[in-house]
Motif scaffolding. Structure first.
Motif, short mmCIF file in Angstrom:
data_model
loop_
_atom_site.label_atom_id
_atom_site.label_comp_id
_atom_site.label_asym_id
_atom_site.label_seq_id
_atom_site.Cartn_x
_atom_site.Cartn_y
_atom_site.Cartn_z
N THR A 113 0.87 -1.17 0.00
CA THR A 113 0.00 0.00 0.00
C THR A 113 0.90 1.22 0.00
O THR A 113 1.80 1.33 0.84
CB THR A 113 -0.91 0.00 1.24
OG1 THR A 113 -1.68 -1.21 1.24
CG2 THR A 113 -1.84 1.20 1.23
N ARG A 114 0.65 2.12 -0.92
CA ARG A 114 1.46 3.34 -1.04
C ARG A 114 1.29 4.19 0.21
O ARG A 114 0.20 4.37 0.72
CB ARG A 114 1.01 4.11 -2.28
CG ARG A 114 1.64 5.48 -2.46
CD ARG A 114 3.06 5.38 -2.99
NE ARG A 114 3.72 6.67 -2.97
CZ ARG A 114 3.86 7.48 -4.01
NH1 ARG A 114 3.37 7.14 -5.18
NH2 ARG A 114 4.49 8.62 -3.88
N THR A 115 2.39 4.69 0.70
CA THR A 115 2.39 5.63 1.81
C THR A 115 2.78 6.99 1.24
O THR A 115 2.87 7.15 0.03
CB THR A 115 3.41 5.21 2.89
OG1 THR A 115 4.72 5.27 2.33
CG2 THR A 115 3.12 3.80 3.41
N ALA A 116 3.09 7.93 2.09
CA ALA A 116 3.56 9.24 1.63
C ALA A 116 4.96 9.13 1.01
O ALA A 116 5.36 9.99 0.24
CB ALA A 116 3.56 10.24 2.78
N ALA A 117 5.68 8.08 1.35
CA ALA A 117 7.02 7.86 0.80
C ALA A 117 6.91 7.38 -0.65
O ALA A 117 5.87 6.90 -1.10
CB ALA A 117 7.75 6.82 1.63
N ALA A 118 8.01 7.51 -1.37
CA ALA A 118 8.05 7.03 -2.75
C ALA A 118 7.84 5.51 -2.76
O ALA A 118 8.34 4.79 -1.87
CB ALA A 118 9.39 7.38 -3.38
N PRO A 119 7.14 4.99 -3.77
CA PRO A 119 6.94 3.55 -3.85
C PRO A 119 8.24 2.85 -4.28
O PRO A 119 9.12 3.46 -4.86
CB PRO A 119 5.87 3.40 -4.94
CG PRO A 119 6.04 4.61 -5.79
CD PRO A 119 6.47 5.71 -4.86
N GLU A 120 8.32 1.56 -3.97
CA GLU A 120 9.46 0.75 -4.41
C GLU A 120 9.26 0.45 -5.90
O GLU A 120 8.24 -0.11 -6.28
CB GLU A 120 9.50 -0.56 -3.65
CG GLU A 120 9.79 -0.42 -2.18
CD GLU A 120 9.72 -1.76 -1.47
OE1 GLU A 120 10.18 -2.78 -2.04
OE2 GLU A 120 9.18 -1.79 -0.36
N ARG A 121 10.25 0.84 -6.71
CA ARG A 121 10.17 0.56 -8.14
C ARG A 121 11.43 -0.15 -8.61
O ARG A 121 12.43 -0.15 -7.91
CB ARG A 121 10.00 1.86 -8.93
CG ARG A 121 8.73 2.61 -8.60
CD ARG A 121 8.48 3.81 -9.49
NE ARG A 121 9.61 4.71 -9.56
CZ ARG A 121 9.84 5.55 -10.58
NH1 ARG A 121 9.04 5.59 -11.59
NH2 ARG A 121 10.90 6.34 -10.56
N ASP A 122 11.33 -0.72 -9.77
CA ASP A 122 12.46 -1.39 -10.38
C ASP A 122 13.63 -0.41 -10.50
O ASP A 122 13.43 0.77 -10.79
CB ASP A 122 12.05 -1.89 -11.78
CG ASP A 122 13.06 -2.80 -12.40
OD1 ASP A 122 14.14 -2.30 -12.77
OD2 ASP A 122 12.78 -4.01 -12.54
N SER A 123 14.84 -0.90 -10.29
CA SER A 123 16.01 -0.03 -10.33
C SER A 123 16.25 0.56 -11.72
O SER A 123 16.95 1.55 -11.86
CB SER A 123 17.26 -0.79 -9.88
OG SER A 123 17.51 -1.88 -10.75
N ARG A 124 15.64 -0.02 -12.75
CA ARG A 124 15.79 0.51 -14.11
C ARG A 124 14.83 1.66 -14.40
O ARG A 124 14.94 2.33 -15.44
CB ARG A 124 15.56 -0.61 -15.14
CG ARG A 124 16.61 -1.72 -15.04
CD ARG A 124 16.23 -2.89 -15.91
NE ARG A 124 15.05 -3.51 -15.32
CZ ARG A 124 14.29 -4.40 -15.94
NH1 ARG A 124 14.56 -4.76 -17.17
NH2 ARG A 124 13.24 -4.93 -15.34
N CYS A 125 13.90 1.94 -13.50
CA CYS A 125 12.99 3.06 -13.69
C CYS A 125 13.77 4.36 -13.57
O CYS A 125 14.60 4.51 -12.68
CB CYS A 125 11.87 3.04 -12.65
SG CYS A 125 10.73 1.65 -12.80
N VAL A 126 13.48 5.28 -14.47
CA VAL A 126 14.17 6.59 -14.44
C VAL A 126 13.24 7.66 -13.95
O VAL A 126 12.07 7.58 -14.00
CB VAL A 126 14.74 6.98 -15.82
CG1 VAL A 126 15.96 6.18 -16.12
CG2 VAL A 126 13.71 6.86 -16.90
#
Length: 125
Positions: free
Chosen positions: A112-125
């Motif tokens: 569940t998304r919080t106020a923090a940035a979500p966890e994304r793939d390291s290849r995401c720019v």
């Protein structure tokens, strides 16, 4: 060269996909997201969180058909692959989730998304 193609495809593709994302914000889609029944995935497609009802499965399938059509159209126009456009869109769609909405992490866990940035793939720019 592949990175350049992904970035170019992302730039060109995301602009065209914004209209689809807006169209997907109908009341049923918004309610499904708000209730945590569906969420964004790294592959650029919407996913069911848990088993899901037939109604939610139909909603997800319909939206994913629209997304694949948009990815295919943009891939043809840009020379990128459908997978490249879908991945880049997944990066952006996860980044655009609002606190309280679900998304799938690169390791396959629904969060569940919080106020923090979500966890994304390291290849995401």
């Amino acid at each position: 060269m592949k990175t350049m193609t992904i970035i170019t495809a992302a730039t060109l593709g995301i602009a065209g996909l914004c209209g689809i994302a807006s169209a997907q914000r109908d009341p049923a889609y918004a309610a499904a997201r708000a209730s945590g029944q569906v969420g964004e995935q790294p592959d650029g497609y919407l996913g069911l969180v848990g088993a899901g009802s037939g109604e939610y499965r139909a909603l997800v399938n319909n939206i994913n058909i629209q997304r694949k059509a948009a990815y295919t159209q943009k891939a043809t126009a840009t020379g990128a692959t459908v997978e490249q456009l879908a991945f880049t869109s997944g990066c952006n769609l996860i980044a655009q989730t609002a606190p309280g909405e679900k998304y799938r992490t690169p390791d396959g866990v629904w969060k569940t998304r919080t106020a923090a940035a979500p966890e994304r793939d390291s290849r995401c720019v």
